[in-house]
Design a protein around this motif. Sequence first.
Motif, mmCIF file in Angstrom:
data_model
loop_
_atom_site.group_PDB
_atom_site.id
_atom_site.type_symbol
_atom_site.label_atom_id
_atom_site.label_comp_id
_atom_site.label_asym_id
_atom_site.label_seq_id
_atom_site.Cartn_x
_atom_site.Cartn_y
_atom_site.Cartn_z
ATOM 1 N N ALA A 135 0.167 -15.459 15.967
ATOM 2 C CA ALA A 135 -0.807 -16.087 15.066
ATOM 3 C C ALA A 135 -0.521 -15.727 13.610
ATOM 4 O O ALA A 135 -0.832 -16.501 12.705
ATOM 5 N N ARG A 136 0.062 -14.557 13.384
ATOM 6 C CA ARG A 136 0.400 -14.142 12.018
ATOM 7 C C ARG A 136 1.452 -15.067 11.429
ATOM 8 O O ARG A 136 1.473 -15.338 10.233
ATOM 9 N N GLY A 137 2.326 -15.604 12.278
ATOM 10 C CA GLY A 137 3.351 -16.547 11.831
ATOM 11 C C GLY A 137 4.274 -15.959 10.789
ATOM 12 O O GLY A 137 4.804 -14.863 10.960
ATOM 13 N N GLU A 138 4.436 -16.679 9.691
ATOM 14 C CA GLU A 138 5.349 -16.277 8.626
ATOM 15 C C GLU A 138 4.734 -15.284 7.641
ATOM 16 O O GLU A 138 5.425 -14.765 6.777
ATOM 17 N N ARG A 139 3.433 -15.043 7.773
ATOM 18 C CA ARG A 139 2.790 -14.097 6.851
ATOM 19 C C ARG A 139 3.291 -12.680 7.119
ATOM 20 O O ARG A 139 3.557 -12.311 8.257
ATOM 21 N N SER A 140 3.385 -11.904 6.082
ATOM 22 C CA SER A 140 3.867 -10.537 6.234
ATOM 23 C C SER A 140 2.785 -9.659 6.837
ATOM 24 O O SER A 140 1.585 -9.956 6.756
ATOM 25 N N MET A 141 3.217 -8.570 7.439
ATOM 26 C CA MET A 141 2.267 -7.602 7.983
ATOM 27 C C MET A 141 1.409 -7.026 6.863
ATOM 28 O O MET A 141 0.219 -6.783 7.055
ATOM 29 N N ALA A 188 -3.790 -6.233 4.752
ATOM 30 C CA ALA A 188 -4.659 -6.156 3.571
ATOM 31 C C ALA A 188 -5.866 -7.071 3.727
ATOM 32 O O ALA A 188 -7.002 -6.680 3.416
ATOM 33 N N THR A 189 -5.648 -8.279 4.229
ATOM 34 C CA THR A 189 -6.748 -9.217 4.441
ATOM 35 C C THR A 189 -7.733 -8.670 5.471
ATOM 36 O O THR A 189 -8.941 -8.816 5.319
ATOM 37 N N ALA A 224 -8.119 -10.892 13.833
ATOM 38 C CA ALA A 224 -8.289 -12.276 14.293
ATOM 39 C C ALA A 224 -8.766 -13.162 13.147
ATOM 40 O O ALA A 224 -8.271 -14.279 12.965
ATOM 41 N N GLY A 225 -9.711 -12.663 12.366
ATOM 42 C CA GLY A 225 -10.187 -13.423 11.219
ATOM 43 C C GLY A 225 -9.097 -13.633 10.190
ATOM 44 O O GLY A 225 -8.981 -14.714 9.598
ATOM 45 N N ALA A 226 -8.282 -12.617 9.979
ATOM 46 C CA ALA A 226 -7.209 -12.708 8.981
ATOM 47 C C ALA A 226 -6.134 -13.711 9.380
ATOM 48 O O ALA A 226 -5.519 -14.339 8.519
ATOM 49 N N VAL A 227 -5.894 -13.861 10.680
ATOM 50 C CA VAL A 227 -4.846 -14.785 11.133
ATOM 51 C C VAL A 227 -5.418 -16.117 11.608
ATOM 52 O O VAL A 227 -4.680 -17.020 11.982
ATOM 53 N N GLY A 228 -6.754 -16.237 11.613
ATOM 54 C CA GLY A 228 -7.390 -17.503 11.940
ATOM 55 C C GLY A 228 -7.433 -17.860 13.406
ATOM 56 O O GLY A 228 -7.354 -19.034 13.770
ATOM 57 N N ILE A 229 -7.561 -16.869 14.266
ATOM 58 C CA ILE A 229 -7.679 -17.147 15.696
ATOM 59 C C ILE A 229 -9.084 -16.745 16.151
ATOM 60 O O ILE A 229 -9.514 -15.625 15.902
#
Length: 85
Positions: free
Chosen positions: A24-30, A35-36, A64-69
């Motif tokens: 779910a994180r996809g291309e976003r960095s850890m 941080a989000t 989950a909120g940070a990655v939108g799931i």
Amino acid sequence: MVRPPLSQDERIRGELLGELLRAARGERSMVEVAATAGISVETLRKIERGRVPTPAFFTVAAIAGAVGIPLDELIARSRPHRLSA
């Protein structure tokens, strides 16, 4: 107090949870997702790799909120097949 050992299903569920969150994180960095979510990168790394098979609820909710799931989807998809009844 000594914590009882984790069952095989609990370990599998932790691994599935980590895989789902990583996907779910996809291309976003850890760093960005951590941080989000308001957690450390190391905590996110451990959860994604299944090294923390039973992370705290609010930690999982924040990721989950940070990655939108949605949490209900995350719960359903991280349940080992033997537990899905």
